[in-house]
Motif scaffolding. Structure first.
Motif, PDB file in Angstrom:
ATOM      1  N   CYS A   5      38.684  32.370  48.527  1.00 16.26           N
ATOM      2  CA  CYS A   5      37.446  31.581  48.919  1.00 16.26           C
ATOM      3  C   CYS A   5      36.924  30.879  47.945  1.00 16.26           C
ATOM      4  O   CYS A   5      36.255  29.696  48.033  1.00 16.26           O
ATOM      5  N   LEU A   6      36.553  31.498  46.793  1.00 13.90           N
ATOM      6  CA  LEU A   6      35.780  30.866  45.592  1.00 13.90           C
ATOM      7  C   LEU A   6      36.514  29.629  45.279  1.00 13.90           C
ATOM      8  O   LEU A   6      36.004  28.615  44.895  1.00 13.90           O
ATOM      9  N   GLN A   7      37.931  29.823  45.146  1.00 10.67           N
ATOM     10  CA  GLN A   7      38.623  28.695  44.591  1.00 10.67           C
ATOM     11  C   GLN A   7      38.858  27.551  45.506  1.00 10.67           C
ATOM     12  O   GLN A   7      38.747  26.296  45.543  1.00 10.67           O
ATOM     13  N   LEU A   8      38.608  27.921  46.743  1.00  9.11           N
ATOM     14  CA  LEU A   8      38.616  27.008  47.999  1.00  9.11           C
ATOM     15  C   LEU A   8      37.254  26.023  47.924  1.00  9.11           C
ATOM     16  O   LEU A   8      37.209  24.991  48.637  1.00  9.11           O
ATOM     17  N   GLN A   9      36.375  26.879  47.949  1.00  5.36           N
ATOM     18  CA  GLN A   9      34.956  26.307  47.999  1.00  5.36           C
ATOM     19  C   GLN A   9      34.903  25.257  46.745  1.00  5.36           C
ATOM     20  O   GLN A   9      34.021  24.490  46.956  1.00  5.36           O
ATOM     21  N   ALA A  10      35.487  25.427  45.841  1.00 10.28           N
ATOM     22  CA  ALA A  10      35.280  24.760  44.715  1.00 10.28           C
ATOM     23  C   ALA A  10      36.180  23.256  44.719  1.00 10.28           C
ATOM     24  O   ALA A  10      36.080  22.328  43.932  1.00 10.28           O
ATOM     25  N   LEU A  11      37.046  23.436  45.746  1.00  8.34           N
ATOM     26  CA  LEU A  11      37.891  22.080  46.252  1.00  8.34           C
ATOM     27  C   LEU A  11      37.061  21.276  46.803  1.00  8.34           C
ATOM     28  O   LEU A  11      35.903  21.190  47.507  1.00  8.34           O
ATOM     29  N   PRO A  12      37.423  19.855  46.909  1.00 10.97           N
ATOM     30  CA  PRO A  12      36.394  18.807  47.736  1.00 10.97           C
ATOM     31  C   PRO A  12      36.493  18.962  49.152  1.00 10.97           C
ATOM     32  O   PRO A  12      37.518  19.628  49.617  1.00 10.97           O
ATOM     33  N   ALA A  13      35.521  18.678  49.809  1.00 12.01           N
ATOM     34  CA  ALA A  13      35.199  19.082  51.100  1.00 12.01           C
ATOM     35  C   ALA A  13      36.205  18.433  52.099  1.00 12.01           C
ATOM     36  O   ALA A  13      36.561  18.851  53.032  1.00 12.01           O
ATOM     37  N   ASP A  14      36.798  17.217  51.483  1.00 10.31           N
ATOM     38  CA  ASP A  14      37.926  16.486  52.434  1.00 10.31           C
ATOM     39  C   ASP A  14      39.233  16.891  52.201  1.00 10.31           C
ATOM     40  O   ASP A  14      40.278  16.132  52.442  1.00 10.31           O
ATOM     41  N   THR A  15      39.583  17.965  51.350  1.00 11.68           N
ATOM     42  CA  THR A  15      40.999  18.451  50.959  1.00 11.68           C
ATOM     43  C   THR A  15      41.570  18.975  52.360  1.00 11.68           C
ATOM     44  O   THR A  15      41.032  19.546  53.150  1.00 11.68           O
ATOM     45  N   PRO A  16      42.668  18.548  52.706  1.00 13.78           N
ATOM     46  CA  PRO A  16      43.471  18.738  53.896  1.00 13.78           C
ATOM     47  C   PRO A  16      43.711  20.141  54.149  1.00 13.78           C
ATOM     48  O   PRO A  16      43.889  21.171  53.023  1.00 13.78           O
ATOM     49  N   ALA A  17      43.536  20.889  55.151  1.00 13.86           N
ATOM     50  CA  ALA A  17      43.498  22.347  55.419  1.00 13.86           C
ATOM     51  C   ALA A  17      42.597  23.093  54.886  1.00 13.86           C
ATOM     52  O   ALA A  17      42.959  24.392  54.802  1.00 13.86           O
ATOM     53  N   ARG A  18      41.605  22.804  54.110  1.00 16.07           N
ATOM     54  CA  ARG A  18      40.806  23.535  53.357  1.00 16.07           C
ATOM     55  C   ARG A  18      39.805  24.475  54.271  1.00 16.07           C
ATOM     56  O   ARG A  18      39.725  25.763  53.883  1.00 16.07           O
ATOM     57  N   ALA A  19      39.296  23.878  55.388  1.00 12.56           N
ATOM     58  CA  ALA A  19      38.441  24.624  56.242  1.00 12.56           C
ATOM     59  C   ALA A  19      39.374  25.893  57.024  1.00 12.56           C
ATOM     60  O   ALA A  19      38.804  27.081  57.046  1.00 12.56           O
ATOM     61  N   LEU A  20      40.557  25.550  57.334  1.00 12.02           N
ATOM     62  CA  LEU A  20      41.307  26.605  58.264  1.00 12.02           C
ATOM     63  C   LEU A  20      41.893  27.564  56.797  1.00 12.02           C
ATOM     64  O   LEU A  20      41.947  28.836  57.103  1.00 12.02           O
ATOM     65  N   ALA A  21      42.102  27.314  55.736  1.00 12.26           N
ATOM     66  CA  ALA A  21      42.656  28.048  54.546  1.00 12.26           C
ATOM     67  C   ALA A  21      41.463  28.820  54.424  1.00 12.26           C
ATOM     68  O   ALA A  21      41.537  30.350  54.117  1.00 12.26           O
ATOM     69  N   LEU A  22      40.048  28.516  54.314  1.00 16.22           N
ATOM     70  CA  LEU A  22      38.949  29.506  54.354  1.00 16.22           C
ATOM     71  C   LEU A  22      38.916  30.343  55.365  1.00 16.22           C
ATOM     72  O   LEU A  22      38.628  31.600  54.901  1.00 16.22           O
ATOM     73  N   SER A  23      39.214  29.981  56.625  1.00 19.52           N
ATOM     74  CA  SER A  23      39.091  31.004  57.551  1.00 19.52           C
ATOM     75  C   SER A  23      40.492  32.087  57.428  1.00 19.52           C
ATOM     76  O   SER A  23      39.901  33.416  57.631  1.00 19.52           O
ATOM     77  N   ILE A  24      41.470  31.677  57.060  1.00 19.19           N
ATOM     78  CA  ILE A  24      42.365  32.659  56.666  1.00 19.19           C
ATOM     79  C   ILE A  24      42.064  33.692  55.502  1.00 19.19           C
ATOM     80  O   ILE A  24      42.329  34.922  55.740  1.00 19.19           O
ATOM     81  N   ALA A  25      41.534  33.029  54.496  1.00 17.08           N
ATOM     82  CA  ALA A  25      41.341  33.955  53.212  1.00 17.08           C
ATOM     83  C   ALA A  25      40.109  34.923  53.657  1.00 17.08           C
ATOM     84  O   ALA A  25      40.033  36.158  53.050  1.00 17.08           O
ATOM     85  N   ALA A  26      39.038  34.539  54.538  1.00 16.82           N
ATOM     86  CA  ALA A  26      38.069  35.254  54.881  1.00 16.82           C
ATOM     87  C   ALA A  26      38.453  36.364  55.837  1.00 16.82           C
ATOM     88  O   ALA A  26      37.574  36.987  56.206  1.00 16.82           O
ATOM     89  N   GLY A  27      39.450  36.223  56.615  1.00 17.77           N
ATOM     90  CA  GLY A  27      39.813  36.739  57.740  1.00 17.77           C
ATOM     91  C   GLY A  27      40.955  37.401  57.688  1.00 17.77           C
ATOM     92  O   GLY A  27      41.104  38.575  56.938  1.00 17.77           O
ATOM     93  N   PRO A  28      42.265  37.008  58.309  1.00 13.50           N
ATOM     94  CA  PRO A  28      43.464  37.668  58.466  1.00 13.50           C
ATOM     95  C   PRO A  28      44.463  37.722  57.279  1.00 13.50           C
ATOM     96  O   PRO A  28      45.503  37.988  57.362  1.00 13.50           O
TER      97      PRO A  28
END
Length: 474
Positions: free
Chosen positions: A197-220
């Protein structure tokens, strides 16, 4: 009751200064031995580094293996190997020189870049932290492991630091969050999900699939191997293509952000104490360059004792005795180390030939009985000692392994069994991973009767997840 005196005879061990010094020298690593000898040379005027080619009295390397050592008794005959025999001269260096001299000794040195803790402390002191937060930050950084994770719970850490820093977990959390913004990205995480999650948050907000990857990392994330792409898609209510893109993004992240800065501090290194090579079908053993520091007694000071005053003569005699004890201790250390390594090579020739799967059961007791030494002496001789072999630099403890009886009346080492378990898991069907019971049945069919709980213990020692965690779908 009437008291009276009666003579009695009893035996007890008395550790003389010479014996104490010999024991201490035996258990030192090669680097520690060099530091010990350097300190002795600096403090004892009768000791000096031996110059190459100089005639010395007495010779320090007496009893050590010469540059072209003769085969030790009991050397193992093996088939010739052209590749290992071409560099024979390279493996025959012996003796050492003072620190800083290029003597051609083999040294395993890690990168000299700063450690992870040094890198984080540098950033901490550059930040605008209060004195109290700086102390908390130092404590947190000290608890971060080489992979970059903070494995210890904040409450436990706060309790252990209560005497130095009276801080609650709630007060430590903001400092931890600031440390998690340090380089490398993802450091200070308390688990894999937080690290990603920390690495994903450091990526630009418009990175493709970033939001969904955050949901996966924080959940299942822990159930991802079992759920597969379709399971994640159904759980998060997203198209399979989007779930696939998010998983691919997660795979590009670093699960061990601290590893790139995990080098040992500059000056820390592994120096082999012995070298093992094969020449004309025989395994040869010799002291490595640097394993036996080359020091000698200065002859001029010895001659001064005869003409010095009584006070000066006593002073010089005391240092002369210490110097002689040191030289004898170094020779005894070299002799014991060579005897132990030769025994290990003789017993584990197949290990050097074929690898861990051929490691035989071997214990300290059996080596001590073979050499006529005490188990504690063998234990000190192998402590933090390394040997350079055609298979790389190995710790002497790698040559030891417990054993399990086999159906044919022989025995198999625990290391060989662990290596076989690793091979079976590597070749399993990821859709139907082998359970501990099936692994045990396979080993029994191969003639190695082991219990399921033993297989589980070995699997955990190899850091192999359980079968349900190794399952892959899709």
């Amino acid at each position: 009751m009437k008291q009276r005196l009666s003579p009695a005879t009893q035996q007890h061990l008395v550790l003389t200064p010479q014996l104490r010094q010999a024991i201490r020298l035996l258990q030192l690593s090669a680097a520690e031995l060099e530091a010990e000898v350097a300190e002795a040379v600096a403090s004892n005027p009768l000791l000096d580094w031996q110059d190459d080619g100089a005639l010395v009295d007495p010779p320090v390397t007496a009893g050590a293996v010469p540059a072209s050592p003769e085969p030790a008794s009991g050397d193992i005959e093996t088939a010739p190997d052209e590749h290992w025999e071409t560099d024979t001269e390279e493996w025959q260096a012996s003796g050492s020189a003072p620190a800083g001299r290029d003597d051609g000794s083999e040294v395993e040195q890690p990168d000299t870049e700063e450690s992870l803790q040094d890198h984080l402390l540098w950033q901490l002191h550059l930040g605008h932290f209060s004195p109290r937060d700086t102390r908390i930050g130092i404590a947190l950084i000290d608890a971060i492991d080489d992979d970059g994770y903070l494995r210890e719970d904040l409450a436990t850490l706060a309790a252990s630091l209560r005497a130095d820093i009276d801080a609650t977990p709630a007060e430590m959390l903001p400092v931890l969050h600031r440390i998690q913004q340090f380089d490398p990205v993802g450091v200070g995480a308390r688990d894999l999900g937080e690290c990603l999650c920390l690495q994903l948050q450091a990526l630009p907000a418009d990175t493709p699939a970033r939001a969904l990857a955050l949901s996966i990392a924080a959940g299942p994330l822990p159930q991802l191997p079992k759920l597969g792409i379709d399971g994640v898609s159904a759980l998060l209510g997203c198209p399979p293509a989007a779930a696939e893109a998010a998983v691919q993004l997660l795979r590009t992240l670093d699960p061990r952000p601290g590893a790139q800065h995990g080098a040992l501090p500059a000056g820390s290194y592994i120096r082999p104490d012995c070298v093992v090579w094969r020449q004309q079908g025989l395994w040869q053993v010799a002291l490595a360059g640097g394993a036996l520091p080359r020091v000698t007694i200065q002859r001029d000071y010895q001659q001064m004792i005869r003409h010095a005053s009584s006070c000066d003569a006593d002073y010089l005699r005391g240092h002369l005795q210490e110097a002689r004890w040191l030289l004898k201790g170094l020779e005894a250390r070299a002799d014991t180390l060579l005897r132990v390594v030769r025994c290990l090579v003789r017993e584990q020739a197949a290990f050097l030939e074929f690898g861990p799967q051929a490691l035989r059961p071997l214990t300290l007791r059996s080596v001590a009985a073979d050499l006529g030494l005490h188990e504690s002496t063998v234990s000190r001789a192998i402590a933090r000692k390394y040997v350079r072999t055609p298979r790389g630099t190995l710790a002497l403890r790698d040559f030891f392994a417990s054993g399990i009886g086999t159906d044919d009346g022989g025995s198999a080492s625990s290391t060989a069994i662990q290596n076989r378990i690793r091979q079976l898991v590597a070749g399993e069907n990821p859709r139907k991973p082998l359970s501990d019971a099936r692994l045990a049945d396979t080993l029994k069919a191969e003639g190695v009767p082991v219990a399921r709980r033993t297989v589980a213990k070995y699997r955990e020692a190899l850091q192999i997840p359980a079968s349900h965690e190794r399952m892959r779908i899709g």
